[in-house]
Each structure stands twice: as C-alpha cells, then as structure tokens.
Write a protein that holds these residues in place. Structure first.
Motif, PDB file in Angstrom:
ATOM      1  N   THR A  88     -40.464 110.249  17.161  1.00  0.00           N
ATOM      2  CA  THR A  88     -39.545 109.747  18.061  1.00  0.00           C
ATOM      3  C   THR A  88     -39.951 108.743  18.973  1.00  0.00           C
ATOM      4  O   THR A  88     -40.972 108.537  19.376  1.00  0.00           O
ATOM      5  CB  THR A  88     -39.360 110.922  19.100  1.00  0.00           C
TER       6      THR A  88
ATOM      7  N   SER B 114     -32.292 105.696  24.830  1.00  0.00           N
ATOM      8  CA  SER B 114     -32.047 106.187  23.703  1.00  0.00           C
ATOM      9  C   SER B 114     -33.112 106.725  23.027  1.00  0.00           C
ATOM     10  O   SER B 114     -34.345 106.451  23.489  1.00  0.00           O
ATOM     11  CB  SER B 114     -31.546 105.151  22.628  1.00  0.00           C
ATOM     12  N   THR B 115     -32.988 107.757  21.994  1.00  0.00           N
ATOM     13  CA  THR B 115     -34.307 108.583  21.536  1.00  0.00           C
ATOM     14  C   THR B 115     -33.531 108.427  20.024  1.00  0.00           C
ATOM     15  O   THR B 115     -32.967 108.902  19.556  1.00  0.00           O
ATOM     16  CB  THR B 115     -34.268 109.703  21.800  1.00  0.00           C
TER      17      THR B 115
ATOM     18  N   THR C 135     -32.142 110.115  13.140  1.00  0.00           N
ATOM     19  CA  THR C 135     -31.034 110.390  14.052  1.00  0.00           C
ATOM     20  C   THR C 135     -31.291 109.516  15.311  1.00  0.00           C
ATOM     21  O   THR C 135     -32.265 109.256  15.725  1.00  0.00           O
ATOM     22  CB  THR C 135     -31.260 111.913  14.510  1.00  0.00           C
ATOM     23  N   HIS C 136     -30.333 109.600  16.086  1.00  0.00           N
ATOM     24  CA  HIS C 136     -29.901 109.313  17.292  1.00  0.00           C
ATOM     25  C   HIS C 136     -29.450 110.092  18.323  1.00  0.00           C
ATOM     26  O   HIS C 136     -28.671 111.011  18.093  1.00  0.00           O
ATOM     27  CB  HIS C 136     -29.111 107.828  17.493  1.00  0.00           C
ATOM     28  N   GLN C 137     -29.916 110.009  19.744  1.00  0.00           N
ATOM     29  CA  GLN C 137     -29.488 110.925  20.627  1.00  0.00           C
ATOM     30  C   GLN C 137     -29.656 110.271  22.059  1.00  0.00           C
ATOM     31  O   GLN C 137     -30.688 109.294  22.008  1.00  0.00           O
ATOM     32  CB  GLN C 137     -30.406 112.083  21.038  1.00  0.00           C
ATOM     33  N   ALA C 138     -28.596 110.205  22.770  1.00  0.00           N
ATOM     34  CA  ALA C 138     -28.543 109.520  24.059  1.00  0.00           C
ATOM     35  C   ALA C 138     -29.330 110.263  25.019  1.00  0.00           C
ATOM     36  O   ALA C 138     -28.821 111.424  25.100  1.00  0.00           O
ATOM     37  CB  ALA C 138     -27.032 109.056  24.623  1.00  0.00           C
ATOM     38  N   ASN C 139     -30.200 109.672  26.180  1.00  0.00           N
ATOM     39  CA  ASN C 139     -30.967 110.238  26.793  1.00  0.00           C
ATOM     40  C   ASN C 139     -29.977 110.516  28.149  1.00  0.00           C
ATOM     41  O   ASN C 139     -29.199 109.660  28.524  1.00  0.00           O
ATOM     42  CB  ASN C 139     -32.253 109.504  27.426  1.00  0.00           C
ATOM     43  N   ARG C 140     -30.337 111.661  29.042  1.00  0.00           N
ATOM     44  CA  ARG C 140     -29.238 111.978  30.206  1.00  0.00           C
ATOM     45  C   ARG C 140     -29.666 110.877  31.033  1.00  0.00           C
ATOM     46  O   ARG C 140     -28.719 110.585  31.975  1.00  0.00           O
ATOM     47  CB  ARG C 140     -29.680 113.006  30.692  1.00  0.00           C
TER      48      ARG C 140
ATOM     49  N   GLU D 140     -20.538 104.310  23.571  1.00  0.00           N
ATOM     50  CA  GLU D 140     -19.818 105.363  22.494  1.00  0.00           C
ATOM     51  C   GLU D 140     -19.217 104.545  21.585  1.00  0.00           C
ATOM     52  O   GLU D 140     -19.137 104.972  20.473  1.00  0.00           O
ATOM     53  CB  GLU D 140     -18.850 106.285  23.451  1.00  0.00           C
TER      54      GLU D 140
ATOM     55  N   THR E 266     -38.645 106.935  22.297  1.00  0.00           N
ATOM     56  CA  THR E 266     -37.832 107.179  23.526  1.00  0.00           C
ATOM     57  C   THR E 266     -37.888 105.917  24.493  1.00  0.00           C
ATOM     58  O   THR E 266     -38.865 105.801  24.887  1.00  0.00           O
ATOM     59  CB  THR E 266     -37.893 108.478  24.093  1.00  0.00           C
TER      60      THR E 266
ATOM     61  N   SER F 285     -35.106 109.492  16.144  1.00  0.00           N
ATOM     62  CA  SER F 285     -36.111 110.309  15.473  1.00  0.00           C
ATOM     63  C   SER F 285     -36.101 110.074  14.071  1.00  0.00           C
ATOM     64  O   SER F 285     -35.133 109.900  13.340  1.00  0.00           O
ATOM     65  CB  SER F 285     -35.654 111.751  15.926  1.00  0.00           C
TER      66      SER F 285
END
Length: 446
Positions: free
Chosen positions: A364, A439-440, A430-435, A374, A366, A442
């Motif tokens: 990952t 971004s993260t 994969t991609h995930q937005a951090n709160r 979005e 981050t 993986s």
C-alpha cells in the motif's frame, strides 16, 4: 438445468413448442367438431321426438317420451331452464337420483319455436338410454372414444418425434458453427475450409479470416516497431551512460558539475529500465520468467530515487515492513508499477507523510495529499487523464497553491501503465480515499 442461452437448446425448445402448439390446434379442432356433431345429433333426435309426440298425444304442456327425453312448453318449463335455454344446444351438469343414490349427468337442452309456440327440449344423457333408443348417437359416442384415444396416442408420438427430430436437426444446424469455433480456437488457417461455404457460416468465416489477416499485419508491425525501438534507443542510451561516466571521471570531486553528470547517468539508466519494462509488457505473460524478487528492496530503492521530488516540501516518507517480503515477478515491472505510485504520492503531497506498507498479501502507498475527486473516479486508469484538469474545472484553490509551489509534471499515463502491469501479472490494484485526505493505492500480489 436447460441452458436457454445455447443455440442448440433454443432450436430444440422451438421445435418442441411448435409441436405442442400443433397438437393443441388438432385437439381443439377435434373437440370443436365432436361438440358440434353431438349437438346436431341431439337436436335432430329431439325435434324428431317432438314431432312424433305431437302426432301421438296432440297439444300437451309437457311430453315425456323415451327415457331421458322431456319436452316442455315454454310457459310450463322450470324457471331454471327458461333462464338459460336458447336455440343452440347447450350442455349442463345436473344431479340425478338413481336407486336412492345421487349422481351427476349431462343435460342437453335448447329452445325451438313452431307455429308461434316455443318449446324447451331436453335430453338427459344416459348410456343405457343411448344404447337402447338412439343407435346413431350410441355409435357416435363409441367413435368419439376411439378418436379420443387415438388423438392421445398421436399427441404423445408427435411430441416424442419432435424431441428426436429437434435433437438430430439441431446437431446438424450447429455443426458448422462448432467447426468454425474449432477452427478459430486451433489454427485460424483452417478457416479456409469454411470460407467457401455459401451459408451464413461461410460469411462469418470470411469475415473472421479477413480480421485475422489484419491482426497479423498489425502484430507484425508492432513486433517490428518494438524491435526497432529496443535496438535504436539502447545504443544511444549506452553511449550517453558511457559519456557521462567519462565526463564524471575528468571532473574534480568537489565540482558543481558532478550533480549534472550524475543526473545524466541516472536518467539514462532509468530510461533503459523503462524501455525494458515496456518491452516485457509487450510479451505474453506466460512467456515471461518470474524470478523471486525482493519487494522491500525495490520499495526502498524507488523511495530513495524519487526523494528529490520532496526537496522543497515538508513531507516525510517511510517504508513499513515487519519482515522481508518477496514475490515471483520481473523486477522491472514491479519497479515501474511501484515507482509510479510513489511518484504520484510525492508530487501531489505538500504537507504530511507518504507511507509504503508491505505485508504478506499487499503493498500500500498512502499519502496525505490532495486526493482524487469523485468526478475522476470512472476515468482513474484511463490514459492521459490528469488530476489537474479536474481540479481546475472545479476552481479549487488548493491545487493552485500547490502548482505555485511546485509544478507537477506528467502525461497522465502513470496509473494507466500501473493498471496494465497489474493485469499483465494477474495482480490487482485498488484505490481508497482517506478520511483525513489523500489516497491509498493497494497492490494485491500473488
């Protein structure tokens, strides 16, 4: 379970449904003809009986003649019969008492007008009466049973023949398609045996053969281009690296030009590695050897190589790994994929940290940077899509300040190349937005 999507099963099902509809049509015709004939026979019998009763008994309100036959003058008929009687022979079920036992029988009735007088003629169907007093109707009832049994056998045989015929015919219809499928799967040169066919299969075979020919020409040009690029670019890069080494050896140790010679040499080596990685991407995955490669070493090397992007930023970076992790992969491909993710994180982060975490299933990256809007998510891995264009459209002040501090360079190909590498190696990105922002990304490796 029957697979309706199969063409063969669609043929079989259509044959069976056609046979079923045909049998239903014949059964309907038989039932209609049987009903009309029975009505005509009953009507003729009752009219004959009315005439005989009038000659024998004269004008009477009710005639009771042969067993089961009763004729009413309309005004003397039961109200239930008056309500339903008309000039068409009707059949209704009634309850009768016979030998102290109740049972059901069919009552035939119709109305008939003669010389201004209306009669309701009824006939209670009874096997004994029919056989003894009305031989014509008895013969018809016997023939009706024979035809009904014959029709049942004919329906069963028709459906059985339809099933067998559909099975055989569907195989013959599908056979050219199966031949075409085998020809395409094995060797497309075998299509020449099918291209001469005048049927739709021949048209399809000719179209596939023409398409294969165009693909062959395209792949040939691609292979020639790949070979030419590999040859024509490696030679000048080798010369550049050699010249930079010679130049570095002639400079003093404290010369300010050493930084430039090192940059020339490093860039030339990186370009050579990029060419090698892109050439590997052009090959089939099953033809690539995959040595055991240390993920930790590549992550550390890429982080050190790209640290120059953080020279004017208050950003910290680190690699977190509990142990040494490795994967069976070409190091050039892993270096390019991981390098692009780290480079993006460094470029789009002005404050905070960038963390590369490695465990036994994923890598990952981050960051605490700008994050990804979005609106860009559906086109995240498309070629030439850059983050700046989306933030400019939204007139975000954050990126304007970021561009003032540090100009972000790039072509929008980084994530697209990473996704290609993942697909090539059978891995997943994969991609995930951090709160808290950023971004993260993986990489799930095997």
């Amino acid at each position: 379970m029957l697979n309706i999507d199969s063409i063969a099963n669609k043929f079989r099902l259509s044959y069976f449904i056609f046979a079923l509809l045909l049998c239903a049509a014949f059964v309907s015709i038989f039932l209609y003809a049987e009903s009309r004939i029975e009505q005509d026979l009953v009507k003729a019998r009752l009219l004959q009986q009315l005439e005989l009763s009038q000659e024998k008994y004269g004008d009477q309100p009710i005639y009771v003649t042969e067993p089961g036959i009763k004729i009413y003058r309309y005004d003397k008929a039961p109200a239930s019969l008056q309500a339903i009687a008309n000039d068409t022979v009707q059949e209704t079920s009634v309850t009768v008492n016979k030998a102290s036992r109740a049972g059901h029988a069919n009552l035939h009735l119709f109305s008939y007008t003669q010389d201004g007088q209306t009669y309701i003629l009824t006939y209670l169907e009874n096997t004994e009466m029919v056989m003894g007093n009305y031989p014509v109707l008895a013969i018809f009832e016997h023939l009706e049973d024979i035809f009904a049994d014959t029709l049942k056998v004919a329906v069963i045989l028709s459906l059985l023949i339809a099933a067998i015929f559909s099975q055989l015919s569907s195989k013959q219809i599908i056979k050219p398609l199966l031949d075409l499928k085998r020809a395409v799967e094995t060797d497309h040169h075998n299509l020449s045996d099918l291209t001469h066919l005048p049927s739709e299969v021949g048209v399809l075979a000719r179209a596939i053969d023409e398409k294969n020919h165009k693909l062959e020409q395209y792949l040939k040009r691609e292979q020639l281009f790949t070979g030419d690029v590999s040859h024509e670019l490696r030679t000048p890069l080798t010369i550049i690296m050699g010249a930079s080494e010679v130049l570095a050896s002639q400079l003093d140790a404290d010369s300010h030009l050493n930084e430039f010679t090192n940059r020339i040499s490093t860039t030339a080596k990186e370009t050579s590695e990029i060419i090698t990685a892109l050439l590997l991407l052009s090959r089939a995955p099953e033809k690539l050897d995959a040595p055991q490669t240390s993920i930790n070493n590549i992550a550390l090397a890429e982080m050190q190589r790209l640290k120059y992007l953080l020279r004017y930023k208050s950003v910290t970076c680190q690699v977190i790994a509990e142990q040494e992790y490795s994967a069976y992969v070409r190091p050039e491909l892993l270096k390019m994929a991981l390098g692009n993710l780290i480079k993006n994180a460094f470029q789009y982060t002005d404050d905070g940290e960038v963390t590369i975490t490695i465990d036994d299933e994923k890598i990952t990256v981050t960051d605490t940077g700008l994050g990804i809007p979005e609106a860009m998510m559906p086109l995240l891995y498309e070629r030439f899509e850059r983050l700046e264009s989306y933030y400019k459209d939204e007139q975000t002040i954050l990126l304007s300040e970021h561009e003032t501090k540090h100009k972000v360079e790039g072509s929008g190909l980084g994530l697209s190349i990473v996704q290609r590498i993942m697909s090539h190696m059978g891995w997943q990105l994969t991609h995930q937005a951090n709160r808290s922002g950023g971004s993260t990304f993986s990489i799930y490796y095997k």
